[in-house]
Design a protein around this motif. Sequence first.
Motif, PDB file in Angstrom:
ATOM      1  N   ASP A  97       0.861  -1.182   0.000  1.00  0.00           N
ATOM      2  CA  ASP A  97       0.000   0.000   0.000  1.00  0.00           C
ATOM      3  C   ASP A  97       0.893   1.226   0.000  1.00  0.00           C
ATOM      4  OD1 ASP A  97      -2.260   1.571   0.000  1.00  0.00           O
ATOM      5  OD2 ASP A  97      -3.115   0.711   1.822  1.00  0.00           O
ATOM      6  N   TYR A  98       0.271   2.391  -0.174  1.00  0.00           N
ATOM      7  CA  TYR A  98       0.999   3.648  -0.357  1.00  0.00           C
ATOM      8  C   TYR A  98       0.149   4.751   0.232  1.00  0.00           C
ATOM      9  CZ  TYR A  98       4.191   6.697  -3.009  1.00  0.00           C
ATOM     10  OH  TYR A  98       5.143   7.604  -3.384  1.00  0.00           O
ATOM     11  N   ILE A  99       0.704   5.531   1.156  1.00  0.00           N
ATOM     12  CA  ILE A  99      -0.069   6.609   1.763  1.00  0.00           C
ATOM     13  C   ILE A  99       0.786   7.874   1.787  1.00  0.00           C
ATOM     14  CG2 ILE A  99       0.615   5.895   4.094  1.00  0.00           C
ATOM     15  CD1 ILE A  99      -2.191   6.831   5.030  1.00  0.00           C
ATOM     16  N   ALA A 100       0.213   8.972   1.294  1.00  0.00           N
ATOM     17  CA  ALA A 100       0.944  10.226   1.191  1.00  0.00           C
ATOM     18  C   ALA A 100       0.739  11.085   2.430  1.00  0.00           C
ATOM     19  CB  ALA A 100       0.509  10.978  -0.062  1.00  0.00           C
ATOM     20  N   LYS A 101       1.809  11.710   2.902  1.00  0.00           N
ATOM     21  CA  LYS A 101       1.736  12.648   4.021  1.00  0.00           C
ATOM     22  C   LYS A 101       1.141  13.961   3.520  1.00  0.00           C
ATOM     23  CE  LYS A 101       6.234  10.900   5.550  1.00  0.00           C
ATOM     24  NZ  LYS A 101       7.645  11.289   5.764  1.00  0.00           N
ATOM     25  N   PRO A 102       0.390  14.660   4.359  1.00  0.00           N
ATOM     26  CA  PRO A 102      -0.088  14.233   5.682  1.00  0.00           C
ATOM     27  C   PRO A 102      -1.271  13.276   5.553  1.00  0.00           C
ATOM     28  CG  PRO A 102      -0.958  16.401   5.178  1.00  0.00           C
ATOM     29  CD  PRO A 102      -0.056  16.027   4.028  1.00  0.00           C
ATOM     30  N   PHE A 103      -1.412  12.381   6.523  1.00  0.00           N
ATOM     31  CA  PHE A 103      -2.508  11.424   6.498  1.00  0.00           C
ATOM     32  C   PHE A 103      -3.169  11.411   7.871  1.00  0.00           C
ATOM     33  CE2 PHE A 103       1.620   9.335   6.949  1.00  0.00           C
ATOM     34  CZ  PHE A 103       1.529   8.868   8.249  1.00  0.00           C
ATOM     35  N   SER A 104      -4.400  10.951   7.918  1.00  0.00           N
ATOM     36  CA  SER A 104      -5.104  10.889   9.194  1.00  0.00           C
ATOM     37  C   SER A 104      -4.756   9.597   9.917  1.00  0.00           C
ATOM     38  CB  SER A 104      -6.619  10.965   8.978  1.00  0.00           C
ATOM     39  OG  SER A 104      -7.095   9.765   8.405  1.00  0.00           O
ATOM     40  N   THR A 105      -4.859   9.632  11.222  1.00  0.00           N
ATOM     41  CA  THR A 105      -4.602   8.450  12.027  1.00  0.00           C
ATOM     42  C   THR A 105      -5.552   7.319  11.650  1.00  0.00           C
ATOM     43  OG1 THR A 105      -3.770   9.744  13.887  1.00  0.00           O
ATOM     44  CG2 THR A 105      -4.567   7.531  14.369  1.00  0.00           C
ATOM     45  N   ASP A 106      -6.828   7.636  11.478  1.00  0.00           N
ATOM     46  CA  ASP A 106      -7.821   6.615  11.153  1.00  0.00           C
ATOM     47  C   ASP A 106      -7.510   5.940   9.822  1.00  0.00           C
ATOM     48  OD1 ASP A 106      -9.180   7.065  13.483  1.00  0.00           O
ATOM     49  OD2 ASP A 106     -10.720   8.350  12.582  1.00  0.00           O
ATOM     50  N   GLU A 107      -7.072   6.733   8.853  1.00  0.00           N
ATOM     51  CA  GLU A 107      -6.749   6.148   7.551  1.00  0.00           C
ATOM     52  C   GLU A 107      -5.551   5.216   7.663  1.00  0.00           C
ATOM     53  OE1 GLU A 107      -5.534   7.367   2.962  1.00  0.00           O
ATOM     54  OE2 GLU A 107      -5.588   8.918   4.509  1.00  0.00           O
ATOM     55  N   LEU A 108      -4.523   5.653   8.377  1.00  0.00           N
ATOM     56  CA  LEU A 108      -3.336   4.819   8.529  1.00  0.00           C
ATOM     57  C   LEU A 108      -3.677   3.504   9.223  1.00  0.00           C
ATOM     58  CD1 LEU A 108      -0.287   4.385   8.308  1.00  0.00           C
ATOM     59  CD2 LEU A 108      -0.060   5.528  10.524  1.00  0.00           C
ATOM     60  N   LEU A 109      -4.443   3.577  10.305  1.00  0.00           N
ATOM     61  CA  LEU A 109      -4.808   2.367  11.046  1.00  0.00           C
ATOM     62  C   LEU A 109      -5.629   1.419  10.175  1.00  0.00           C
ATOM     63  CD1 LEU A 109      -5.688   3.944  14.505  1.00  0.00           C
ATOM     64  CD2 LEU A 109      -3.704   2.507  13.983  1.00  0.00           C
ATOM     65  N   ALA A 110      -6.515   1.985   9.358  1.00  0.00           N
ATOM     66  CA  ALA A 110      -7.339   1.159   8.462  1.00  0.00           C
ATOM     67  C   ALA A 110      -6.465   0.456   7.429  1.00  0.00           C
ATOM     68  CB  ALA A 110      -8.395   2.011   7.779  1.00  0.00           C
ATOM     69  N   ARG A 111      -5.492   1.166   6.905  1.00  0.00           N
ATOM     70  CA  ARG A 111      -4.609   0.572   5.905  1.00  0.00           C
ATOM     71  C   ARG A 111      -3.736  -0.517   6.532  1.00  0.00           C
ATOM     72  NH1 ARG A 111      -4.018   3.375   0.981  1.00  0.00           N
ATOM     73  NH2 ARG A 111      -5.251   5.300   0.860  1.00  0.00           N
ATOM     74  N   ILE A 112      -3.304  -0.301   7.765  1.00  0.00           N
ATOM     75  CA  ILE A 112      -2.525  -1.324   8.475  1.00  0.00           C
ATOM     76  C   ILE A 112      -3.364  -2.575   8.682  1.00  0.00           C
ATOM     77  CG2 ILE A 112      -1.496  -1.915  10.717  1.00  0.00           C
ATOM     78  CD1 ILE A 112      -0.482   0.987  10.844  1.00  0.00           C
ATOM     79  N   ARG A 113      -4.591  -2.398   9.155  1.00  0.00           N
ATOM     80  CA  ARG A 113      -5.464  -3.564   9.373  1.00  0.00           C
ATOM     81  C   ARG A 113      -5.698  -4.321   8.068  1.00  0.00           C
ATOM     82  NH1 ARG A 113      -8.219   0.205  12.759  1.00  0.00           N
ATOM     83  NH2 ARG A 113      -9.741   0.595  11.104  1.00  0.00           N
TER      84      ARG A 113
END
Length: 225
Positions: A97-113
Amino acid sequence: MRILIVEDEEHLAEALTQILKKHNYSVDAVHDGPSGLDNALSGIYDLVLLDVMLPGMDGMSILKSLRTEGVMTPVIMLTAKGEISDKVAGLDYGADDYIAKPFSTDELLARIRAALRRRNEVLQEDTLKYGDIELNMANLKLSGNGKEIKLILKESELMELLITRKMAVTSKDQIIEKLWGFDSEAESNNVEVYISFLRKKLTFLQSSVKINTIRGVGYVLEVTG
């Protein structure tokens, strides 16, 4: 679950560490490319959060090296860059997966799960089952035979490790690396203490699942009777 953060912005790395620990993940953080590669190659991590721009070795090179070495640990790329070409390159090298800064905590946690679910077929809504027990990793509860008991984080991590390895023998060194980290000063007696705690809780649940000691080798989870 143990997560490695490879991020050269130390304030961001510390913030991510605290967020993930709050959600019951074990976390190690390093701040340069060579250290990130060295840690990721250890095989003790369930997921890597990997920044693209790093001193010493960039994230794309780290990712390529991991996949070349056969390390298939899920990797989520972190970057300030948002160009499509960067995302394509990361995915082509084997990023999950790939996430661009800045990102929300909820989005990051969802992507990790999501990445962890794809990695491990036995992970179903944060729950692992073996024999007559069920481990809920979200609320750190172990249940079985109509009973339920709360675990502390290290107990939950140890039970998770034993369940996912099932009938395989897990050595004390493997447990130390997984629960405390590659460079930890934890010793074998730390492992023995938590094994004892879990055995008592399995007894409380009147479970047929037992943690057996293979002398000189390690521990194995088995269903008896």
